[in-house]
Design an enzyme around this catalytic site. Structure first.
Site, mmCIF file in Angstrom:
data_model
loop_
_atom_site.group_PDB
_atom_site.id
_atom_site.type_symbol
_atom_site.label_atom_id
_atom_site.label_comp_id
_atom_site.label_asym_id
_atom_site.label_seq_id
_atom_site.Cartn_x
_atom_site.Cartn_y
_atom_site.Cartn_z
ATOM 1 N N HIS A 180 62.809 96.068 55.629
ATOM 2 C CA HIS A 180 61.295 95.789 55.979
ATOM 3 C C HIS A 180 60.626 95.327 54.958
ATOM 4 O O HIS A 180 59.723 94.319 55.161
ATOM 5 C CB HIS A 180 60.790 97.311 56.214
ATOM 6 C CG HIS A 180 59.664 97.197 56.769
ATOM 7 N ND1 HIS A 180 58.538 97.180 56.307
ATOM 8 C CD2 HIS A 180 59.269 97.203 58.138
ATOM 9 C CE1 HIS A 180 57.469 97.067 57.203
ATOM 10 N NE2 HIS A 180 57.988 97.226 58.359
ATOM 11 N N GLU A 183 58.624 91.919 54.796
ATOM 12 C CA GLU A 183 57.056 92.039 54.031
ATOM 13 C C GLU A 183 57.614 92.116 52.509
ATOM 14 O O GLU A 183 58.798 92.174 52.170
ATOM 15 C CB GLU A 183 56.648 93.162 54.402
ATOM 16 C CG GLU A 183 55.921 93.281 55.802
ATOM 17 C CD GLU A 183 55.260 94.420 56.226
ATOM 18 O OE1 GLU A 183 54.889 95.183 55.574
ATOM 19 O OE2 GLU A 183 55.151 94.562 57.491
#
Length: 129
Positions: free
Chosen positions: A21, A48
């Site tokens: 993530h 991200e």
């Protein structure tokens, strides 16, 4: 965990790119430590934060083979896995890699479905209790 991911890459018969993530928070550096533990046939990039697919592309393009498996480094194979990793949109990892000449196989399996991960969670919970 690193050994398990290496085993999955071996099962797939091709290098494995894990989708983490990531975050803009300082905790993003956890991925650096994880990457240092990974076997040579497992790669890591994040949706991200600082560890983007774009930054991993040079290493992937140096691979002697153009076969690659994608799998989420997440407990469940949810929205990021279905859309950002394996979706049909032009900005999904699968689409980006395919355009760059990779033969991409998707392993749509969250880590939480793996017996080894489930066992580890139970062991840690027992210690805490």
């Amino acid at each position: 965990m690193a050994g398990l991911l290496g085993k999955i890459a071996a099962e797939e018969g091709r290098p494995l790119l894990m989708m983490g993530h990531g975050t803009e928070h300082a905790a993003d550096e956890t991925y650096v430590r994880l990457r240092e533990q990974l076997p040579e046939n497992v790669y890591l990039a994040c949706v991200e934060g600082e560890h983007s697919l774009e930054k991993q592309l040079p290493a992937l393009e140096r691979l002697p083979v153009k076969d690659l498996a994608l799998m989420p480094l997440m407990l469940v194979a949810g929205d990021h896995a279905r859309n950002d990793m394996a979706g049909d949109d032009e900005d999904s990892w699968k689409s980006i890699l395919t355009r760059r000449g990779f033969d991409v196989r998707v392993r749509m399996q969250g880590l939480g479905t793996l017996q080894e991960v489930q066992t580890r969670f139970v062991e840690k919970a027992r210690k805490i209790i």
